[in-house]
Design an enzyme around this catalytic site. Structure first.
Site, short mmCIF file in Angstrom:
data_model
loop_
_atom_site.label_atom_id
_atom_site.label_comp_id
_atom_site.label_asym_id
_atom_site.label_seq_id
_atom_site.Cartn_x
_atom_site.Cartn_y
_atom_site.Cartn_z
CE LYS B 81 -4.06 1.51 2.92
NZ LYS B 81 -4.69 1.32 3.79
CB SER B 155 -8.06 3.09 3.27
OG SER B 155 -7.16 2.38 3.97
CB SER B 179 -8.53 0.27 5.96
OG SER B 179 -9.19 1.43 5.84
#
Lengths: 105, 464
Positions: B81, B155, B179
């Site tokens: 990420k 996310s 997330s």
């Protein structure tokens, strides 16, 4: 994402006492809510040493609209005076017989 | 491009690499080709670290040729990420505010994976500053490979989409509140969110020091266990990080899970989600029944979970992002609601914040009691399948799934695994929640479920 939708949902719940003839306990929560809402109306002019633009004040007011209802729930919670803040989980768990694998062991 | 190779599990790839049936360079080049072809359809990657990946792959190949095998991640390509710092590359935190940001060091997790011989193939898209609706992503809304008109979740949106589309073997995500669970569910993959503190966050963007966790997103529970083994363990710079032993093996797994006591949360799918998700959840309960495990409905202790989570995140992110409030860059955040949150969070009082942190102590005691009765808790990872890219978040997250805030506040671990598909052929996620440091149990139970079902083996038709 979740917290936003939750705040809106909570908003509807927060309005319920006004419709359903609130008990004394709920009335006191309402008073807390009213106090906070007044605070929400007072979006500050300056934050972090900088004067806010009109747009920024609008975004903030929008935030307070939902957030104040969360605050109401938190402020209405009574805690024992000796309750300490939680920061890290305890290890090992209660029933574990395993040895701690750390430098402190 | 060898499509079959793209969807191998970590142990399958490791076996091929160790047995010299395929080289790390071949595996890496295969994924790079897939990323080039497919990532633009999904907006899954922000940065492709091709040069670094090929360098690491060649090193792995040399080491393997010399008989220096580092373990099951040696030569395995992964994605991270875009909130993990990687020396020499941009780390944008999903935001145009930080579009030029670079760090001159690697995040601890990047270092640990490199030491294990894993190959960083790229940095994945994320919701801006790890929160917000689909449009709040600097690189465009990220899509689920199962239907590219729909969101991959947030996310860790790119990390979920990349694994599901076969663009990497596994990925790193983070969770503060949903997330990892949400994108794992929407993308039909397996996502592990470990106990708070088990993976150190040094070099990762903070959103909430009290609630941020790093986790693994992959194809199977076993994949997650392999990566978790390498990633877990304290370091000096993350003051909240903790050492604890971890061992996982699929050997005698049915024996290991027998006798587990399972509780479950009954959600109102009709009101807050989709009935088909509830149906898949009930069918999952039947699978556990075939293991001889009867799940029992439980009720959560009554605490203001969501208001507390909202307040803690708002207060901590206000502190973290105070510099962009001070210099006015807060205006450049994509989502107006987020701008209001970062600004408004500046006014939360210490008294209110500390009250929330104290309430967590009570919540933990409440969950300790639950875990005296149960070993794991089952729930739905999300109450809906992937929503359309332009869906209003208030229509998607209508309520329910209160346990998600509770899990993230108390810091207990969970794993999301696919447990079915809806009529639109979108994946549905099942969540297995454990007690603190209970990763072994939830991974074993998830692995047993995956031995008995094949939901996790399905591939998105567009990317087969």
């Amino acid at each position: 994402m979740n917290r936003r939708s939750f705040s809106k949902y909570l908003g509807a719940v927060a309005l319920m006492p006004t419709v359903l003839k609130p008990s004394e306990a709920i009335t006191s929560i309402q008073n807390v809510q009213e106090g906070i809402s007044k605070q929400a109306a007072l979006v500050p002019d300056v934050i972090a040493g900088r004067k806010l633009s009109e747009d920024e004040k609008l975004w903030m007011a929008e935030f307070f609209k939902n957030f104040d209802k969360s605050m109401m729930d938190i402020r209405a919670t009574n805690l024992p005076h000796d309750l300490m803040p939680a920061f890290v989980p305890k290890y090992p768990p209660k029933k574990s017989k395993r040895k701690i694998d750390s430098s402190e062991d | 491009m060898d499509r079959d190779l793209l969807f191998k599990t970590i142990p399958e790839l490791a076996k091929l690499i160790k047995g010299k049936k395929v080289s790390p360079v071949e595996v890496t080049q295969n994924y790079l080709k897939a990323i080039e072809k497919d990532s633009p359809k999904l907006n899954a990657f922000v940065t492709v670290t091709a040069e670094l990946a090929l360098k690491e792959a060649k090193l792995a190949e040399t080491e393997l040729t010399n008989g220096n095998y580092r373990g099951p991640l040696h030569g395995i390509p992964y994605a991270a990420k875009d909130l993990f710092s990687v020396k020499g590359y941009l780390t944008t935190w999903g935001s145009r505010v930080y579009k030029e940001q670079q760090f001159d060091y690697d995040a601890e997790v990047i270092k640990r994976l490199r030491n294990a011989g894993a190959i960083l193939i790229g940095k994945t898209a994320m919701s801006e500053l790890a929160g917000g609706p689909p449009f709040a992503t600097a690189t465009g809304a990220c899509r689920t490979p199962w239907d590219i008109s729909r969101w991959s979740g947030g996310s860790s949106c790119g990390s979920g989409a990349a694994v599901a589309a076969g663009l990497c073997a596994f990925s790193l995500g983070t969770e503060t509140w949903g997330s990892i669970m949400t994108p794992s569910s929407y993308c039909g993959i397996t996502g592990l969110r470990p106990t708070f503190g088990r993976i150190p966050r040094t070099g990762a963007m903070p959103l909430s020091w009290t609630m941020d966790k790093i986790g693994v997103m992959a194809r199977t529970a076993e994949d997650c266990a392999v990566a978790f083994k390498v990633l877990s363990g304290a370091n000096d710079k993350d003051l909240f990080s903790i050492d604890a032993p971890f061992k996982f093996s699929k050997r005698n797994i049915m024996e290991k899970i027998s006798g587990l006591r399972i509780g479950f949360i009954r959600e109102d799918y009709e009101k807050f989600g989709e009935v088909e998700v509830g149906k898949a959840f009930n069918e999952a309960l039947q699978v556990f029944k075939t293991f001889g495990i009867e799940a029992e409905e439980l009720v959560l202790p009554d605490y203001p979970y969501e208001p507390v989570a909202t307040t803690i995140i708002a207060a901590e992110e206000a502190s973290i992002f105070e510099p962009i409030v001070r210099d006015g860059r807060v205006k450049d955040l994509i989502d107006p609601e987020r701008r209001g949150e970062v600004l408004g969070g500046q006014t939360i009082t210490a008294v209110d914040y500390l009250k929330c942190i104290r309430i967590i102590t009570q919540m933990r005691a409440g969950f300790d009691k639950i875990f005296e009765r149960y070993d794991v808790i089952l729930g739905s990872s999300t109450l809906t399948t992937a929503p359309p890219i332009d869906a209003k978040m208030s229509d998607v997250f209508k309520g329910g799934n209160v346990i998600e805030a509770a899990e993230n506040l108390t810091g207990i671990p969970a794993i999301s695994i696919p447990c079915g598909f809806d009529k639109r052929k979108l994946p549905i996620g099942l969540k297995i929640i454990g007690r603190h440091f209970g990763e072994k149990t939830i991974l074993e139970l998830a692995a047993a479920f995956q031995m008995a079902t094949d939901w996790h083996k399905r591939k998105p038709p567009l990317f087969r």
